[in-house]
Design a protein around this motif. Sequence first.
Motif, PDB file in Angstrom:
ATOM      1  N   PHE A 125       0.805  -1.231   0.000  1.00  8.04           N
ATOM      2  CA  PHE A 125       0.000   0.000   0.000  1.00  8.04           C
ATOM      3  C   PHE A 125       0.837   1.280   0.000  1.00  8.04           C
ATOM      4  O   PHE A 125       0.266   2.372  -0.019  1.00  8.04           O
ATOM      5  CB  PHE A 125      -0.939   0.011   1.211  1.00  8.04           C
ATOM      6  CG  PHE A 125      -1.883  -1.149   1.261  1.00  8.04           C
ATOM      7  CD1 PHE A 125      -3.020  -1.166   0.477  1.00  8.04           C
ATOM      8  CD2 PHE A 125      -1.631  -2.237   2.073  1.00  8.04           C
ATOM      9  CE1 PHE A 125      -3.896  -2.235   0.513  1.00  8.04           C
ATOM     10  CE2 PHE A 125      -2.495  -3.321   2.121  1.00  8.04           C
ATOM     11  CZ  PHE A 125      -3.632  -3.328   1.335  1.00  8.04           C
ATOM     12  N   GLY A 126       2.156   1.165   0.062  1.00 11.50           N
ATOM     13  CA  GLY A 126       2.994   2.343  -0.003  1.00 11.50           C
ATOM     14  C   GLY A 126       3.105   3.069   1.332  1.00 11.50           C
ATOM     15  O   GLY A 126       2.769   2.530   2.403  1.00 11.50           O
ATOM     16  N   TYR A 127       3.559   4.312   1.265  1.00 17.35           N
ATOM     17  CA  TYR A 127       3.834   5.106   2.456  1.00 17.35           C
ATOM     18  C   TYR A 127       2.668   6.020   2.849  1.00 17.35           C
ATOM     19  O   TYR A 127       2.840   6.903   3.684  1.00 17.35           O
ATOM     20  CB  TYR A 127       5.080   5.977   2.231  1.00 17.35           C
ATOM     21  CG  TYR A 127       6.368   5.191   2.221  1.00 17.35           C
ATOM     22  CD1 TYR A 127       7.172   5.102   3.347  1.00 17.35           C
ATOM     23  CD2 TYR A 127       6.783   4.524   1.060  1.00 17.35           C
ATOM     24  CE1 TYR A 127       8.347   4.382   3.330  1.00 17.35           C
ATOM     25  CE2 TYR A 127       7.967   3.801   1.031  1.00 17.35           C
ATOM     26  CZ  TYR A 127       8.742   3.730   2.167  1.00 17.35           C
ATOM     27  OH  TYR A 127       9.902   3.003   2.151  1.00 17.35           O
ATOM     28  N   GLY A 128       1.525   5.812   2.263  1.00 20.45           N
ATOM     29  CA  GLY A 128       0.400   6.696   2.519  1.00 20.45           C
ATOM     30  C   GLY A 128      -0.373   6.348   3.774  1.00 20.45           C
ATOM     31  O   GLY A 128       0.073   5.579   4.648  1.00 20.45           O
ATOM     32  N   LEU A 129      -1.575   6.900   3.832  1.00 12.74           N
ATOM     33  CA  LEU A 129      -2.429   6.748   5.011  1.00 12.74           C
ATOM     34  C   LEU A 129      -2.901   5.315   5.206  1.00 12.74           C
ATOM     35  O   LEU A 129      -3.098   4.867   6.343  1.00 12.74           O
ATOM     36  CB  LEU A 129      -3.637   7.691   4.877  1.00 12.74           C
ATOM     37  CG  LEU A 129      -4.677   7.676   5.997  1.00 12.74           C
ATOM     38  CD1 LEU A 129      -4.078   8.156   7.310  1.00 12.74           C
ATOM     39  CD2 LEU A 129      -5.879   8.524   5.604  1.00 12.74           C
ATOM     40  N   ALA A 130      -3.070   4.569   4.117  1.00  9.51           N
ATOM     41  CA  ALA A 130      -3.661   3.228   4.204  1.00  9.51           C
ATOM     42  C   ALA A 130      -2.843   2.300   5.085  1.00  9.51           C
ATOM     43  O   ALA A 130      -3.408   1.489   5.837  1.00  9.51           O
ATOM     44  CB  ALA A 130      -3.802   2.634   2.802  1.00  9.51           C
ATOM     45  N   THR A 131      -1.525   2.387   5.020  1.00 10.43           N
ATOM     46  CA  THR A 131      -0.673   1.499   5.814  1.00 10.43           C
ATOM     47  C   THR A 131      -0.886   1.713   7.303  1.00 10.43           C
ATOM     48  O   THR A 131      -1.046   0.752   8.072  1.00 10.43           O
ATOM     49  CB  THR A 131       0.803   1.732   5.460  1.00 10.43           C
ATOM     50  OG1 THR A 131       1.013   1.458   4.065  1.00 10.43           O
ATOM     51  CG2 THR A 131       1.714   0.837   6.290  1.00 10.43           C
TER      52      THR A 131
END
Length: 267
Positions: A125-131
């Motif tokens: 999910f990358g470094y965004g809010l989702a993680t």
Amino acid sequence: MSQADTMIKKRKVQIPQFLWSVLTLIGLGLLWQVLTVLMDIPSYILPSPLEIISKFISDFSLIFSHSLTTLSEVLLGFGLSLLVGVPLAISIVYSRYLASSFYPIIIAIQCIPMVSVAPILVIWFGYGLATKVLLASLISFFPIVINSVVGFRSLDSDMHDLGRSIGISEWKIFYYLRLPNALPHLFGGFKVGITLAVVGAIVGEFVASERGLGYLQLTANNRLDTVMVFATLFALALLGMMLFFAVHLVERFVMPWYNATKAEGSK
């Protein structure tokens, strides 16, 4: 002994419970302050409470802005765990298949440290809010599901059989009997879950973030700014207590009869 003296002796001085906590914290803070002064401990090793509070006040705008980021991650993660956990608990109670298949999986997931899961979520999910939201949800998911299952199963079987014998549908039994009976267990899980959601959000910020109290603590630690590290810890403690108290207020609003019963029993 006169009657007035007897009445005074029987009368109990009731001190609010929160006041005991405040007095204890003040006492520990004073002891901490005295020890740091007497032992001449450098602030880069262990800052005094006055230094931490002063840092918290002077950099309040910075700490507050990062706290809002962490708060949004915690609330989203906790909300996600509620949306998934409570319906899953109801399904486990009413389905033997789910109780046999999902229960061991939930326990196995809980045994996995979230620190080891975080890098995988970053890849997905990358470094965004989702993680951060997923980590907060995963770590708060277990107590919510387990307490909900225990609560929904706590309805007396005789009460359930009585309802069915007089023609009450299973839906009405759930709404009027099973759900009110399970509410104390549900809110017990919610209180644990909201505090664990803070832990999950911070773990996510340690691994992948550019905002939040966890990120602020990491950057302060890299600069050897120990006072800021403790100031962020103080902010995290305040955030956790505020969220716990918010859930407690909702509990008192939803279950006024339960809290009244507890108050009478403590007398």
